[in-house]
Design a protein around this motif. Sequence first.
Motif, mmCIF file in Angstrom:
data_model
loop_
_atom_site.group_PDB
_atom_site.id
_atom_site.type_symbol
_atom_site.label_atom_id
_atom_site.label_comp_id
_atom_site.label_asym_id
_atom_site.label_seq_id
_atom_site.Cartn_x
_atom_site.Cartn_y
_atom_site.Cartn_z
ATOM 1 N N LEU B 57 0.807 -1.228 0.000
ATOM 2 C CA LEU B 57 0.000 0.000 0.000
ATOM 3 C C LEU B 57 0.838 1.275 0.000
ATOM 4 C CD1 LEU B 57 -2.520 -1.335 2.598
ATOM 5 C CD2 LEU B 57 -3.089 -0.739 0.253
ATOM 6 N N ARG B 80 -4.046 2.744 -6.266
ATOM 7 C CA ARG B 80 -4.614 2.706 -4.900
ATOM 8 C C ARG B 80 -6.123 2.975 -4.918
ATOM 9 N NH1 ARG B 80 -0.111 5.684 -2.693
ATOM 10 N NH2 ARG B 80 -1.478 7.397 -2.156
ATOM 11 N N ALA B 81 -6.593 3.669 -5.974
ATOM 12 C CA ALA B 81 -8.043 3.915 -6.091
ATOM 13 C C ALA B 81 -8.799 2.619 -6.340
ATOM 14 C CB ALA B 81 -8.298 4.904 -7.220
ATOM 15 N N PHE B 85 -8.745 -1.300 1.642
ATOM 16 C CA PHE B 85 -7.838 -1.766 2.698
ATOM 17 C C PHE B 85 -8.481 -1.660 4.072
ATOM 18 C CE2 PHE B 85 -4.298 -0.362 5.671
ATOM 19 C CZ PHE B 85 -3.875 -1.650 5.956
ATOM 20 N N PRO B 87 -7.166 -1.979 7.840
ATOM 21 C CA PRO B 87 -5.939 -2.133 8.623
ATOM 22 C C PRO B 87 -6.111 -3.149 9.766
ATOM 23 C CG PRO B 87 -6.739 0.143 8.686
ATOM 24 C CD PRO B 87 -7.801 -0.681 8.063
ATOM 25 N N TYR B 91 -7.851 1.213 13.376
ATOM 26 C CA TYR B 91 -7.570 2.530 13.946
ATOM 27 C C TYR B 91 -8.268 3.559 13.073
ATOM 28 C CZ TYR B 91 -3.773 -0.026 16.190
ATOM 29 O OH TYR B 91 -3.043 -0.931 16.895
ATOM 30 N N PHE B 92 -9.331 4.111 13.596
ATOM 31 C CA PHE B 92 -10.049 5.130 12.837
ATOM 32 C C PHE B 92 -10.271 6.348 13.724
ATOM 33 C CE2 PHE B 92 -11.636 1.032 11.053
ATOM 34 C CZ PHE B 92 -10.912 1.110 9.881
ATOM 35 N N LEU B 104 -16.154 9.829 4.383
ATOM 36 C CA LEU B 104 -14.791 10.344 4.183
ATOM 37 C C LEU B 104 -14.036 9.454 3.194
ATOM 38 C CD1 LEU B 104 -12.325 12.116 4.934
ATOM 39 C CD2 LEU B 104 -11.952 10.607 6.892
ATOM 40 N N ALA B 105 -14.157 8.139 3.380
ATOM 41 C CA ALA B 105 -13.472 7.204 2.474
ATOM 42 C C ALA B 105 -13.978 7.386 1.044
ATOM 43 C CB ALA B 105 -13.691 5.769 2.950
ATOM 44 N N ARG B 107 -15.279 10.156 -0.243
ATOM 45 C CA ARG B 107 -14.751 11.441 -0.741
ATOM 46 C C ARG B 107 -13.332 11.267 -1.274
ATOM 47 N NH1 ARG B 107 -17.046 16.472 0.841
ATOM 48 N NH2 ARG B 107 -18.649 16.274 2.434
ATOM 49 N N LEU B 108 -12.495 10.579 -0.471
ATOM 50 C CA LEU B 108 -11.089 10.404 -0.868
ATOM 51 C C LEU B 108 -10.981 9.558 -2.131
ATOM 52 C CD1 LEU B 108 -9.415 9.860 2.617
ATOM 53 C CD2 LEU B 108 -9.350 11.901 1.182
ATOM 54 N N ALA B 109 -11.968 8.701 -2.344
ATOM 55 C CA ALA B 109 -11.962 7.870 -3.554
ATOM 56 C C ALA B 109 -12.595 8.601 -4.736
ATOM 57 C CB ALA B 109 -12.701 6.566 -3.278
ATOM 58 N N GLN B 152 -15.669 1.033 5.105
ATOM 59 C CA GLN B 152 -14.851 2.088 4.476
ATOM 60 C C GLN B 152 -13.908 1.516 3.425
ATOM 61 O OE1 GLN B 152 -11.334 2.995 4.818
ATOM 62 N NE2 GLN B 152 -10.963 1.028 5.829
ATOM 63 N N ALA B 153 -13.527 0.238 3.595
ATOM 64 C CA ALA B 153 -12.621 -0.378 2.613
ATOM 65 C C ALA B 153 -13.336 -0.697 1.309
ATOM 66 C CB ALA B 153 -12.011 -1.654 3.196
ATOM 67 N N HIS B 156 -15.701 2.213 -2.320
ATOM 68 C CA HIS B 156 -15.413 2.603 -3.712
ATOM 69 C C HIS B 156 -15.380 1.399 -4.656
ATOM 70 C CE1 HIS B 156 -11.722 1.681 -1.626
ATOM 71 N NE2 HIS B 156 -11.016 1.684 -2.728
#
Lengths: 273, 310
Positions: B57, B80-81, B85, B87, B91-92, B104-105, B107-109, B152-153, B156
């Motif tokens: 990663l 990575r898109a 993943f 973890p 840890y969030f 949030l996940a 949005r980042l995607a 969240q993983a 996307h």
Amino acid sequence: MTPLAARATASCLRVYAVGLNTFREAIRNKVLYGILAVVVGVNLFALVLGEMSLSEEARVARDVGLAGVSLFGAITAIVLGVSLLHTEVQKRTIHAMIAKPLGRPEFVVGKYLGMAATLTLLVACFAVALAGLLHLQGVPFAGAVVKAVVLGWLEVLVVAGIAVLFSAFSTPFLSGIFTLAIFFIGRVTPELRHAAARARDEWIRRVAEGALAILPDLDVFAISGGEHQGVPVSVHADFVPWSYVGDAAVYAGAWIVLLLIGAALVFSRRDFT
Amino acid sequence: MSAAIVIEGLTKRYRAGLRMRTVNAVASASFEVKRGEVFGFVGPNGAGKTTTIRAILGLIRPTSGSITVLGTRMPDRAVRAKIGFLPESPYFYDYLSARELVDLAGRLAGLGRAERRRRGDVLLERVGLARDADRPMRKYSKGMLQRAGLAQALVHEPEVVILDEPMSGLDPVGRKDVRDIILELRDAGRTVFFSTHIIPDVEAICDRVGFIVGGRVVDVGPVADLLGAKVLGTDVVLRADDAALAALPLTGERTRRVGDLVTVALGADADVGGFLRVAAAQTMIVSVTPRKESLEELFLRWTTSEEKSA
């Protein structure tokens, strides 16, 4: 939309997402409300000081209020900034973030902007408290005081940038000490210039010149009581023009960009174990 | 079937301790994960599973070696898109709710608002968090965090899903849910790479397995191939009282009684046919099961031999 523009837009949206998350974290942190309560308390204390100052209530209110903006703003910037990146690494919250299509520089910039938004909100609250205090003293909240608040806000943003740079590679404790040291040195640049010009010892001159060359001149943002173009300026009388505030904003912006580039470079080289 | 993940000669060294001793977290690891398969990455604690995943990663930089995901040399942000993943030990941001984390996940995607909301609702329902989706995650149990992490993983709809110890901390129901989700992902054509040291999970859902011990990948292959066809013995379960048992031609075989059921563990070279003929006359035969090496035994054998060589 060109591919470059599309990439830039996507990057901005990712930075916004990180910034929004950082802002959420800050405004859900009870420490922030504690600092806000202290600032309101200090302003109320200024009322008492004003009563004891023999017809100098307005001067005391302005001085105490602006000192609150500058000092508590800087303290908040340091408290939030020194743990901004370090905590992400230590708590491993960054793992799920960096596994997304998010660049490390984007993460650093997003974190900074989220914190800057929080600090801006905080300074705005300080300013409202100051306006209330001045109103009680019958002094208008305008002109010189507004400029001084804006300058104080710019200083807070630079201090936040310094804290973020250290947070990229150091512990919150050490980052706090380093940032505080730079804050104090940055505030005594007139004295450093004096030392550089008048020092008899060569090493004192060199240290003073070195510090002036590599550290931000935070006295730019606390000009009241100093001189501008050879003329004394004071928030209680003749203050700097808006063009000075504009120049200070450019200076602050340049430092923030430099500090964030440094933080991003350091952060990009780190292993997240 | 082309490879989803190709790892060649991956090595990661750290310097640790006051004397800056060099530690090989992963040493010359090479293996492939094929597209559309469920690959179990198995090893004891500290074997190098998480280090390998972090290298894939881009969370850590390999000392040497190469990692290719979906045909692209890593690190690569565009690839990575296409990766989801989870973890190890989730840890969030504990001030967020699961719904906010998934948003949030998303949005980042690069997902739009409506898509984030739609997929978020579906996923939170699927992982069993719909009722608690708006509570801050600081109030979640470890199992709930694991479920939020899965959501969240997957928001996307990634092609490759990497899960670091996805079953750890889960109760049996939670483990079954995660196993079902992994199998659903495989059925949808996704590649799932997950690390674990819980062997029954591997046997239940993996197409192929890679063993990592002491930083070295020691064996990779389909579960059946790794276990081999060799029969180590035969377990015969009989319904018999003590008198009937005494009449059987037993010559030191291990027996275990639970109620009126007796399990007789015959050796690899035993005359199973002869034994069953006698047993059928004296008792009631309940089951006859050839005994092969289990994945757990294989795992222990690798672990023990690596410890000895170390």
